[in-house]
Design a protein around this motif. Structure first.
Motif, PDB file in Angstrom:
ATOM      1  N   PRO A   1     -38.937 101.607  35.875  1.00  0.00           N
ATOM      2  CA  PRO A   1     -39.775  99.943  35.595  1.00  0.00           C
ATOM      3  C   PRO A   1     -39.023  99.938  33.803  1.00  0.00           C
ATOM      4  CG  PRO A   1     -41.249 100.966  36.134  1.00  0.00           C
ATOM      5  CD  PRO A   1     -40.323 101.982  36.485  1.00  0.00           C
ATOM      6  N   THR A   2     -38.170  99.392  33.408  1.00  0.00           N
ATOM      7  CA  THR A   2     -38.685  98.922  31.986  1.00  0.00           C
ATOM      8  C   THR A   2     -39.445  97.868  31.041  1.00  0.00           C
ATOM      9  OG1 THR A   2     -36.281  97.208  32.003  1.00  0.00           O
ATOM     10  CG2 THR A   2     -36.032  99.858  32.176  1.00  0.00           C
ATOM     11  N   PRO A   3     -39.850  98.357  30.461  1.00  0.00           N
ATOM     12  CA  PRO A   3     -40.410  97.732  29.597  1.00  0.00           C
ATOM     13  C   PRO A   3     -39.916  96.288  29.319  1.00  0.00           C
ATOM     14  CG  PRO A   3     -41.087  99.224  28.209  1.00  0.00           C
ATOM     15  CD  PRO A   3     -39.769  99.011  28.987  1.00  0.00           C
ATOM     16  N   ALA A   4     -40.814  94.715  30.208  1.00  0.00           N
ATOM     17  CA  ALA A   4     -40.486  93.518  28.776  1.00  0.00           C
ATOM     18  C   ALA A   4     -40.404  93.267  27.012  1.00  0.00           C
ATOM     19  CB  ALA A   4     -40.541  92.394  29.712  1.00  0.00           C
ATOM     20  N   PRO A   5     -39.160  92.936  26.632  1.00  0.00           N
ATOM     21  CA  PRO A   5     -39.877  93.064  25.305  1.00  0.00           C
ATOM     22  C   PRO A   5     -40.607  91.885  24.295  1.00  0.00           C
ATOM     23  CG  PRO A   5     -38.246  91.498  26.188  1.00  0.00           C
ATOM     24  CD  PRO A   5     -38.042  92.390  27.142  1.00  0.00           C
ATOM     25  N   ALA A   6     -41.628  92.447  24.021  1.00  0.00           N
ATOM     26  CA  ALA A   6     -42.758  91.920  23.701  1.00  0.00           C
ATOM     27  C   ALA A   6     -42.216  90.485  22.774  1.00  0.00           C
ATOM     28  CB  ALA A   6     -43.370  92.129  21.852  1.00  0.00           C
ATOM     29  N   PRO A   7     -42.352  89.713  22.831  1.00  0.00           N
ATOM     30  CA  PRO A   7     -42.865  87.856  23.183  1.00  0.00           C
ATOM     31  C   PRO A   7     -42.710  87.580  21.104  1.00  0.00           C
ATOM     32  CG  PRO A   7     -44.517  87.555  24.341  1.00  0.00           C
ATOM     33  CD  PRO A   7     -44.362  89.503  23.834  1.00  0.00           C
ATOM     34  N   THR A   8     -41.788  86.793  20.684  1.00  0.00           N
ATOM     35  CA  THR A   8     -42.230  86.900  19.061  1.00  0.00           C
ATOM     36  C   THR A   8     -43.370  85.295  18.902  1.00  0.00           C
ATOM     37  OG1 THR A   8     -40.753  85.339  18.529  1.00  0.00           O
ATOM     38  CG2 THR A   8     -40.122  87.288  18.836  1.00  0.00           C
ATOM     39  N   LEU A   9     -44.360  85.651  18.584  1.00  0.00           N
ATOM     40  CA  LEU A   9     -45.461  84.542  18.075  1.00  0.00           C
ATOM     41  C   LEU A   9     -45.125  83.850  16.846  1.00  0.00           C
ATOM     42  CD1 LEU A   9     -48.444  86.450  18.272  1.00  0.00           C
ATOM     43  CD2 LEU A   9     -47.667  85.096  20.314  1.00  0.00           C
ATOM     44  N   GLU A  10     -44.794  82.246  16.927  1.00  0.00           N
ATOM     45  CA  GLU A  10     -44.538  81.630  15.257  1.00  0.00           C
ATOM     46  C   GLU A  10     -45.860  81.030  15.492  1.00  0.00           C
ATOM     47  OE1 GLU A  10     -41.174  79.605  16.111  1.00  0.00           O
ATOM     48  OE2 GLU A  10     -39.915  81.295  16.757  1.00  0.00           O
ATOM     49  N   PRO A  11     -46.104  79.742  14.496  1.00  0.00           N
ATOM     50  CA  PRO A  11     -47.273  79.344  14.453  1.00  0.00           C
ATOM     51  C   PRO A  11     -47.070  78.620  14.600  1.00  0.00           C
ATOM     52  CG  PRO A  11     -46.271  80.248  12.570  1.00  0.00           C
ATOM     53  CD  PRO A  11     -45.804  80.670  12.905  1.00  0.00           C
ATOM     54  N   PRO A  12     -47.925  77.229  15.273  1.00  0.00           N
ATOM     55  CA  PRO A  12     -47.547  75.668  15.639  1.00  0.00           C
ATOM     56  C   PRO A  12     -47.169  74.680  15.199  1.00  0.00           C
ATOM     57  CG  PRO A  12     -50.146  76.453  15.838  1.00  0.00           C
ATOM     58  CD  PRO A  12     -49.552  77.934  15.162  1.00  0.00           C
ATOM     59  N   ALA A  13     -47.116  74.006  15.153  1.00  0.00           N
ATOM     60  CA  ALA A  13     -46.131  72.509  14.039  1.00  0.00           C
ATOM     61  C   ALA A  13     -47.626  71.880  13.682  1.00  0.00           C
ATOM     62  CB  ALA A  13     -45.403  72.728  14.368  1.00  0.00           C
ATOM     63  N   PRO A  14     -48.092  71.432  12.672  1.00  0.00           N
ATOM     64  CA  PRO A  14     -48.706  70.843  12.588  1.00  0.00           C
ATOM     65  C   PRO A  14     -49.142  69.402  13.234  1.00  0.00           C
ATOM     66  CG  PRO A  14     -47.383  70.886  10.596  1.00  0.00           C
ATOM     67  CD  PRO A  14     -47.217  71.410  11.670  1.00  0.00           C
ATOM     68  N   ALA A  15     -50.204  69.086  14.019  1.00  0.00           N
ATOM     69  CA  ALA A  15     -50.245  67.756  14.371  1.00  0.00           C
ATOM     70  C   ALA A  15     -50.274  66.448  13.395  1.00  0.00           C
ATOM     71  CB  ALA A  15     -51.663  67.826  14.950  1.00  0.00           C
ATOM     72  N   PRO A  16     -49.186  66.001  13.846  1.00  0.00           N
ATOM     73  CA  PRO A  16     -49.339  64.408  12.831  1.00  0.00           C
ATOM     74  C   PRO A  16     -50.588  63.858  12.716  1.00  0.00           C
ATOM     75  CG  PRO A  16     -48.575  63.730  15.189  1.00  0.00           C
ATOM     76  CD  PRO A  16     -48.509  65.044  14.271  1.00  0.00           C
ATOM     77  N   THR A  17     -50.822  63.207  11.103  1.00  0.00           N
ATOM     78  CA  THR A  17     -51.886  62.588  10.974  1.00  0.00           C
ATOM     79  C   THR A  17     -51.798  61.044  11.422  1.00  0.00           C
ATOM     80  OG1 THR A  17     -51.584  62.548   8.586  1.00  0.00           O
ATOM     81  CG2 THR A  17     -52.337  64.367   9.014  1.00  0.00           C
ATOM     82  N   PRO A  18     -52.531  60.511  11.835  1.00  0.00           N
ATOM     83  CA  PRO A  18     -52.849  58.778  11.955  1.00  0.00           C
ATOM     84  C   PRO A  18     -53.020  57.862  10.963  1.00  0.00           C
ATOM     85  CG  PRO A  18     -54.075  59.835  12.869  1.00  0.00           C
ATOM     86  CD  PRO A  18     -54.171  60.941  12.421  1.00  0.00           C
ATOM     87  N   GLU A  19     -52.211  56.800  11.100  1.00  0.00           N
ATOM     88  CA  GLU A  19     -52.299  55.908   9.371  1.00  0.00           C
ATOM     89  C   GLU A  19     -53.730  55.385  10.159  1.00  0.00           C
ATOM     90  OE1 GLU A  19     -49.136  53.711   9.911  1.00  0.00           O
ATOM     91  OE2 GLU A  19     -47.900  55.197  10.084  1.00  0.00           O
ATOM     92  N   PRO A  20     -54.624  55.215   8.892  1.00  0.00           N
ATOM     93  CA  PRO A  20     -55.998  54.364   8.674  1.00  0.00           C
ATOM     94  C   PRO A  20     -55.213  52.518   8.658  1.00  0.00           C
ATOM     95  CG  PRO A  20     -55.021  54.480   6.555  1.00  0.00           C
ATOM     96  CD  PRO A  20     -53.780  55.838   7.117  1.00  0.00           C
ATOM     97  N   THR A  21     -55.987  52.536   9.838  1.00  0.00           N
ATOM     98  CA  THR A  21     -56.295  50.726  10.102  1.00  0.00           C
ATOM     99  C   THR A  21     -57.680  50.213   9.616  1.00  0.00           C
ATOM    100  OG1 THR A  21     -56.975  51.274  12.805  1.00  0.00           O
ATOM    101  CG2 THR A  21     -55.133  51.222  12.704  1.00  0.00           C
ATOM    102  N   SER A  22     -56.924  48.608   9.200  1.00  0.00           N
ATOM    103  CA  SER A  22     -57.791  47.656   8.322  1.00  0.00           C
ATOM    104  C   SER A  22     -58.882  47.305  10.000  1.00  0.00           C
ATOM    105  CB  SER A  22     -57.613  46.889   7.845  1.00  0.00           C
ATOM    106  OG  SER A  22     -56.701  45.888   9.049  1.00  0.00           O
ATOM    107  N   THR A  23     -58.921  47.867  11.138  1.00  0.00           N
ATOM    108  CA  THR A  23     -59.513  46.611  12.168  1.00  0.00           C
ATOM    109  C   THR A  23     -61.125  47.493  12.106  1.00  0.00           C
ATOM    110  OG1 THR A  23     -59.512  48.374  13.909  1.00  0.00           O
ATOM    111  CG2 THR A  23     -57.087  46.300  13.616  1.00  0.00           C
ATOM    112  N   PRO A  24     -62.203  46.487  12.676  1.00  0.00           N
ATOM    113  CA  PRO A  24     -63.654  46.933  12.137  1.00  0.00           C
ATOM    114  C   PRO A  24     -64.080  47.993  13.457  1.00  0.00           C
ATOM    115  CG  PRO A  24     -63.516  44.703  12.542  1.00  0.00           C
ATOM    116  CD  PRO A  24     -61.788  45.486  12.514  1.00  0.00           C
TER     117      PRO A  24
END
Length: 177
Positions: free
Chosen positions: A118-141
């Motif tokens: 058996p041959t070993p599988a290639p190691a996966p490359t790790l990339e940093p996750p994309a930042p989550a979108p920030t919600p827009e502020p609302t004016s409701t109480p």
């Protein structure tokens, strides 16, 4: 004739036992309800040719007798089945044990090609996750929390009131003097 009876007992045992059990239970229930009606019936009820109280007493007694007869019948049927089961068990114990089967011949192993390494599988490359979108502020109480107060009590279960069982004379019968 005896062989037919034994075949019926062995092949239809569930029905042969279920029928007297059902008859025993039903006649016991009718006897109990008839006795309850006897106790709850007024003596002043002028029914003819038999008073209602005496009729309920007769029903209770006849079904009590039927209950005893069905119980004896069920006991005797179970005794017959028990004797047959014991006979079958003793025959099974006395029977010679079957000879063990000879082991099946094992096929000779055939030479096979050596499996590839058996041959070993290639190691996966790790990339940093994309930042989550920030919600827009609302004016409701924001909603207000509920006002503090006493907890709601659980509703009380309804009270069970025993009802008296009284069987009175039908309205169409004349009342006694």
């Amino acid at each position: 004739k005896r062989g037919d009876i034994e075949d019926n007992i062995l092949n239809k045992a569930q029905r042969l036992i279920g029928t007297p059990v059902a008859a025993t239970v039903i006649s016991a229930l009718v006897a109990v309800f008839s006795y309850m009606a006897y106790v709850g019936t007024e003596d002043t009820c002028p029914t003819h040719p038999v008073s209602l109280k005496d009729w309920f007493k007769g029903m209770a007694m006849s079904h009590l007798i039927a209950f005893v007869i069905f119980s004896v019948m069920l006991y005797s049927l179970l005794s017959v089945l028990d004797a047959q089961v014991k006979q079958i068990r003793s025959l099974a114990r006395d029977a010679p044990a079957p000879e063990p089967l000879a082991p099946a011949p094992t096929p000779s192993p055939e030479p096979t090609a050596t499996p590839p390494e058996p041959t070993p599988a290639p190691a996966p490359t790790l990339e940093p996750p994309a930042p989550a979108p920030t919600p827009e502020p609302t004016s409701t109480p924001s909603p207000e929390p509920p006002a503090p107060g006493p907890p709601h009590p659980a509703p009380a279960p309804p009270a069970l009131v025993p009802l008296p069982v009284v069987i009175s004379c039908p309205a169409w019968l004349p009342k006694p003097f």
